[in-house]
Design an enzyme around this catalytic site. Sequence first.
Site, mmCIF file in Angstrom:
data_model
loop_
_atom_site.group_PDB
_atom_site.id
_atom_site.type_symbol
_atom_site.label_atom_id
_atom_site.label_comp_id
_atom_site.label_asym_id
_atom_site.label_seq_id
_atom_site.Cartn_x
_atom_site.Cartn_y
_atom_site.Cartn_z
ATOM 1 N N LYS A 1 0.812 -1.079 -0.015
ATOM 2 C CA LYS A 1 0.033 0.079 0.077
ATOM 3 C C LYS A 1 0.710 1.229 -0.099
ATOM 4 C CE LYS A 1 -4.043 -1.826 -0.259
ATOM 5 N NZ LYS A 1 -5.035 -1.871 -1.157
ATOM 6 N N SER B 1 -2.556 -13.143 3.737
ATOM 7 C CA SER B 1 -2.873 -13.075 2.231
ATOM 8 C C SER B 1 -1.793 -13.624 1.180
ATOM 9 C CB SER B 1 -3.216 -11.384 1.752
ATOM 10 O OG SER B 1 -4.039 -10.905 2.650
#
Lengths: 91, 314
Positions: B42, B256
């Site tokens: 991110k 993830s």
Amino acid sequence: MPIEVRVPTVLRKHTAGEKTLSGSGSTVRELVEDLEGRNPGLRQSLVGDDGQLHRFVNVYVNDEDVRYLGGIETPLSDGDSVSILPAVAGG
Amino acid sequence: MLARDLRAAVGDTPLVGLPALSPPGYELYVKLEGHNPTGSVKDRVAKYLLEDAERAGLLHPGSRILEPTSGNTGIALAALCAPRGYKLSCVMPENTSVERRRLLELYSVDIIPSPAAEGSNGAVRMAREIADADPDVYLPFQYGNAANPRAHYETTGPEILRDLPDVAAVVAGLGTGGTLTGVGRRLKEHDPAAKVFAAEPEYGELVYGLRNLDEGFVPPVLDTSVLDGRIKVDSLAALTETRRLATEEGIFAGISTGAALAVALRVCNPRRLAEGSKVVVVSPDGGWKYLSTGAYAAGNLEQIAASLAETVWA
């Protein structure tokens, strides 16, 4: 062997609270029709007037989103596992 | 590598081979986005979101920014906002890991909790409501901002192609859809035959809650036309692969990553990818922010996965 279908909490009002259904059909569309017979209202929650799956409903056959297989016409085989989940974001 | 400031240190992450985990006839690689300055993919998105708004003249020292996030975007924005004097608020589901909240607290971010039962959709809903009622706050909105996929189109994708020009497929997690859309577009421009697969987290029932199906959310930035498949991975499968990554390759990654690895292993099949194919798994973050969830603790894996399933881990 029947096809096992996992139903999310929000749709269990159509399934008498059942978490898992068992049905038959050679495509997802046929399976939905088969389930609708015993679980009235289920079809309308999944399929729109255009005959396609609703945008915010994800249907998976053996963990794969049917939109990338054959959509609502995705073929099914005995023993396949189908799950229905609401669309959820992350990030 | 010398960077003049933190922004300049974003990106250019390692692409690491996975010789022990690659199925026979295939080569798996993992792109370690945890090597970014705040430890996640991110950072790329936050940098693009802020630079885009700055170019448009929307931000000045003292500006207030609000963003819905499950954590990583908030942390990345916080780190980049701090030196610029922007005041950040994050709407975050209350069932995200404690590490995420502590990091945001460190950066003096105002955390607005959204209901666990609504997941990220609830954070999106609340952030929109707050922004609608407060015109002075800037909502970058990663889910709908083209700068998000563009970060990946202009940086993550080109890095993968630079390091592995003959990559056959990329697997990434599905959150906002930014990584998949941006990397996928770049990859398919380079090679129209390349494949892009989405690994979608499958949570426990609490996370899906009782929301109506017509209140679902499909992020506007997700371009489904670049996807060749979307495969869901439950917490147990994700955790199993995350742990194998550590025990067999020595790589400590977030959950993830295990989900994306599970999908990569599934598509390494001659029916989908020719033998000899090179497959890149995008690892969005390292494992640090998940330690408190017990994901890596000793004990019964199925029990750990069951408790993890009620936490937003992607």
